[in-house]
Write a protein that holds these residues in place. Sequence first.
Motif, PDB file in Angstrom:
ATOM      1  N   GLU A 134     -35.022  15.904 -13.589  1.00  0.00           N
ATOM      2  CA  GLU A 134     -33.734  15.946 -12.529  1.00  0.00           C
ATOM      3  C   GLU A 134     -34.104  14.866 -11.589  1.00  0.00           C
ATOM      4  O   GLU A 134     -35.255  14.736 -10.892  1.00  0.00           O
ATOM      5  CB  GLU A 134     -33.577  17.400 -12.158  1.00  0.00           C
ATOM      6  N   ASP A 135     -33.075  13.999 -11.121  1.00  0.00           N
ATOM      7  CA  ASP A 135     -33.240  13.023 -10.055  1.00  0.00           C
ATOM      8  C   ASP A 135     -31.797  13.069  -9.619  1.00  0.00           C
ATOM      9  O   ASP A 135     -30.921  12.534  -9.961  1.00  0.00           O
ATOM     10  CB  ASP A 135     -33.567  11.854 -10.625  1.00  0.00           C
ATOM     11  N   ARG A 136     -31.384  13.818  -8.565  1.00  0.00           N
ATOM     12  CA  ARG A 136     -30.065  13.806  -8.100  1.00  0.00           C
ATOM     13  C   ARG A 136     -30.067  13.733  -6.339  1.00  0.00           C
ATOM     14  O   ARG A 136     -31.027  14.093  -5.706  1.00  0.00           O
ATOM     15  CB  ARG A 136     -29.594  15.213  -8.365  1.00  0.00           C
ATOM     16  N   ARG A 137     -29.180  13.186  -6.052  1.00  0.00           N
ATOM     17  CA  ARG A 137     -28.873  13.170  -4.491  1.00  0.00           C
ATOM     18  C   ARG A 137     -28.123  14.280  -4.079  1.00  0.00           C
ATOM     19  O   ARG A 137     -27.114  14.788  -4.535  1.00  0.00           O
ATOM     20  CB  ARG A 137     -28.051  11.678  -4.226  1.00  0.00           C
ATOM     21  N   ARG A 138     -28.599  14.987  -3.018  1.00  0.00           N
ATOM     22  CA  ARG A 138     -27.965  15.988  -2.270  1.00  0.00           C
ATOM     23  C   ARG A 138     -26.667  15.265  -1.536  1.00  0.00           C
ATOM     24  O   ARG A 138     -26.680  14.240  -0.830  1.00  0.00           O
ATOM     25  CB  ARG A 138     -28.959  16.758  -1.319  1.00  0.00           C
ATOM     26  N   GLU A 139     -25.734  16.304  -1.443  1.00  0.00           N
ATOM     27  CA  GLU A 139     -24.386  15.960  -0.758  1.00  0.00           C
ATOM     28  C   GLU A 139     -24.832  16.491   0.677  1.00  0.00           C
ATOM     29  O   GLU A 139     -25.176  17.872   1.123  1.00  0.00           O
ATOM     30  CB  GLU A 139     -23.375  16.799  -1.381  1.00  0.00           C
ATOM     31  N   THR A 140     -24.876  15.505   1.557  1.00  0.00           N
ATOM     32  CA  THR A 140     -25.124  15.931   2.998  1.00  0.00           C
ATOM     33  C   THR A 140     -23.730  15.743   3.902  1.00  0.00           C
ATOM     34  O   THR A 140     -22.804  14.879   3.490  1.00  0.00           O
ATOM     35  CB  THR A 140     -26.080  14.914   3.679  1.00  0.00           C
ATOM     36  N   VAL A 183     -37.063  11.944   0.262  1.00  0.00           N
ATOM     37  CA  VAL A 183     -37.251  12.493  -1.017  1.00  0.00           C
ATOM     38  C   VAL A 183     -38.159  13.709  -1.452  1.00  0.00           C
ATOM     39  O   VAL A 183     -39.193  13.684  -0.586  1.00  0.00           O
ATOM     40  CB  VAL A 183     -37.757  11.412  -2.018  1.00  0.00           C
ATOM     41  N   ALA A 184     -37.627  14.633  -2.082  1.00  0.00           N
ATOM     42  CA  ALA A 184     -38.497  15.881  -2.362  1.00  0.00           C
ATOM     43  C   ALA A 184     -38.913  15.722  -3.757  1.00  0.00           C
ATOM     44  O   ALA A 184     -38.126  15.352  -4.721  1.00  0.00           O
ATOM     45  CB  ALA A 184     -37.852  17.007  -2.045  1.00  0.00           C
ATOM     46  N   LYS A 224     -32.744  14.050   1.264  1.00  0.00           N
ATOM     47  CA  LYS A 224     -31.430  13.520   0.682  1.00  0.00           C
ATOM     48  C   LYS A 224     -31.475  13.414  -0.806  1.00  0.00           C
ATOM     49  O   LYS A 224     -30.430  13.343  -1.350  1.00  0.00           O
ATOM     50  CB  LYS A 224     -31.440  11.956   1.290  1.00  0.00           C
ATOM     51  N   ARG A 225     -32.691  13.425  -1.389  1.00  0.00           N
ATOM     52  CA  ARG A 225     -32.653  13.289  -2.906  1.00  0.00           C
ATOM     53  C   ARG A 225     -33.993  14.248  -3.385  1.00  0.00           C
ATOM     54  O   ARG A 225     -34.913  14.377  -3.039  1.00  0.00           O
ATOM     55  CB  ARG A 225     -33.058  11.869  -3.251  1.00  0.00           C
ATOM     56  N   ILE A 226     -33.622  14.671  -4.552  1.00  0.00           N
ATOM     57  CA  ILE A 226     -34.444  15.528  -5.333  1.00  0.00           C
ATOM     58  C   ILE A 226     -35.050  15.296  -6.701  1.00  0.00           C
ATOM     59  O   ILE A 226     -34.019  14.994  -7.448  1.00  0.00           O
ATOM     60  CB  ILE A 226     -34.144  17.102  -5.364  1.00  0.00           C
TER      61      ILE A 226
END
Length: 230
Positions: free
Chosen positions: A223-229, A37-38, A211-213
């Motif tokens: 904002e709380d989102r999962r990155r598409e990896t 997490v960032a 994986k998540r910002i």
Amino acid sequence: MSSIIRIEDLSKVYDTGAVQVHALRDVSLSIEEGDFVAIMGQSGSGKSTLMNILGCLDKPTKGVYELDGINISKRESSELSSIRNKKIGFVFQSFNLIPRTSSLKNVELPMIYAKIGKKERLERSIELLEKVGLGERLHHMPNEISGGQKQRIAIARALANKPAIILADEPTGNLDTSSSEEIMNIFTELNNDGATVIVVTHEDSIAEYTKRIIRFRDGQIIEDRRRETE
């Protein structure tokens, strides 16, 4: 997966006497075991206050913070240092190494506080330094190595007591681009091996490794989102 961190309606108010500063406002979030997490935001957004609470360096004014099943918000300040040593591996922007102490001894330090035996400490310190690519720098002092190598020692030290989470505060802030990439690749490898990693950063390029910002503004999550990896 189960939540390693659970925060519910968390607020932090600093009372300066003349004015009350609401650093966090009713924040709720959970972080699963093995997440990467960032935590982002401008200066004054609340991200540093959250980091201090996550790291058991400060307590919330109200709300719940549970770390690995322990209700931190109910613990006395005297208990928090023990929880920090056992549950949290810290990595700081300024490395925080002891200057006239070898790489090996710097990594051993948390295990000394945890009263781990000398033989186990030595074996684990060597293993961790090899893991971060510094097996040939065991006896070097911090002034004999580069900034990127110092941060790798700090990561090895953070792993010493097999913490529930690794909490990194601007871990690449004092590093050049190449060293920053090396450090974030190490965090990625650790996360791939199952470590829960939380990075506090203001740099988008660093957040892109996670994986998540989670982004903060004015003490709240915007904002709380999962990155598409891939």
